[in-house]
Design a protein around this motif. Structure first.
Motif, mmCIF file in Angstrom:
data_model
loop_
_atom_site.group_PDB
_atom_site.id
_atom_site.type_symbol
_atom_site.label_atom_id
_atom_site.label_comp_id
_atom_site.label_asym_id
_atom_site.label_seq_id
_atom_site.Cartn_x
_atom_site.Cartn_y
_atom_site.Cartn_z
ATOM 1 N N PRO A 65 0.821 -1.213 0.000
ATOM 2 C CA PRO A 65 0.000 0.000 0.000
ATOM 3 C C PRO A 65 0.856 1.265 0.000
ATOM 4 N N ARG A 66 0.273 2.349 -0.505
ATOM 5 C CA ARG A 66 0.975 3.632 -0.497
ATOM 6 C C ARG A 66 1.104 4.125 0.928
ATOM 7 N N LYS A 67 2.169 4.884 1.179
ATOM 8 C CA LYS A 67 2.410 5.422 2.522
ATOM 9 C C LYS A 67 2.066 6.900 2.571
ATOM 10 N N LYS A 73 2.859 5.328 8.085
ATOM 11 C CA LYS A 73 1.550 4.677 8.107
ATOM 12 C C LYS A 73 1.005 4.573 6.686
ATOM 13 N N SER A 74 0.160 3.602 6.495
ATOM 14 C CA SER A 74 -0.506 3.449 5.209
ATOM 15 C C SER A 74 -1.397 4.663 4.965
ATOM 16 N N ALA A 75 -1.430 5.154 3.735
ATOM 17 C CA ALA A 75 -2.303 6.281 3.403
ATOM 18 C C ALA A 75 -3.765 5.914 3.674
ATOM 19 N N ALA A 76 -4.103 4.650 3.487
ATOM 20 C CA ALA A 76 -5.468 4.186 3.735
ATOM 21 C C ALA A 76 -5.855 4.321 5.202
ATOM 22 N N TYR A 77 -4.879 4.290 6.085
ATOM 23 C CA TYR A 77 -5.155 4.457 7.514
ATOM 24 C C TYR A 77 -5.922 5.749 7.758
#
Length: 100
Positions: A65-67, A73-77
């Motif tokens: 995943p992208r950061k 942290k994952s950008a999705a976080y």
């Protein structure tokens, strides 16, 4: 080849919707290449859906995943907690904007 294309400006910036006859996984690969290799690719947020409307993510291509721009942290976080990553990193936002 695009069958349909619509571009407009929203409160989040420009958005585009493109419909193509190409296989979703192949389109996703091209989009990941753009995100990774274009000068401005890091700020793109490209979603790819298959014919059924199911999102094709990086995980389907075995790509991590992208950061976040600032932290690891994952950008999705930040999407999942409904907070923009920059809001969390307030003091660092100006530095990022100058770099971009």
């Amino acid at each position: 080849m695009a069958i349909y294309k619509e571009v407009y400006r929203s409160v989040d910036g420009y958005e585009a919707y493109i419909v193509t006859s190409a296989e979703g996984v192949n389109v996703r690969k091209v989009c990941v290449e753009a995100e990774n290799n274009l000068v401005f690719g890091r700020i793109l947020d490209i979603d790819v859906m298959d014919k059924s409307g199911v999102q094709i993510g990086r995980e389907e291509l075995c790509i991590p995943p992208r950061k976040c721009f600032v932290c690891d942290k994952s950008a999705a976080y930040y999407v999942n907690i409904k907070v923009r990553g920059f809001a969390v990193h307030q003091g660092k936002q100006k530095i990022i904007c100058k770099i971009i």
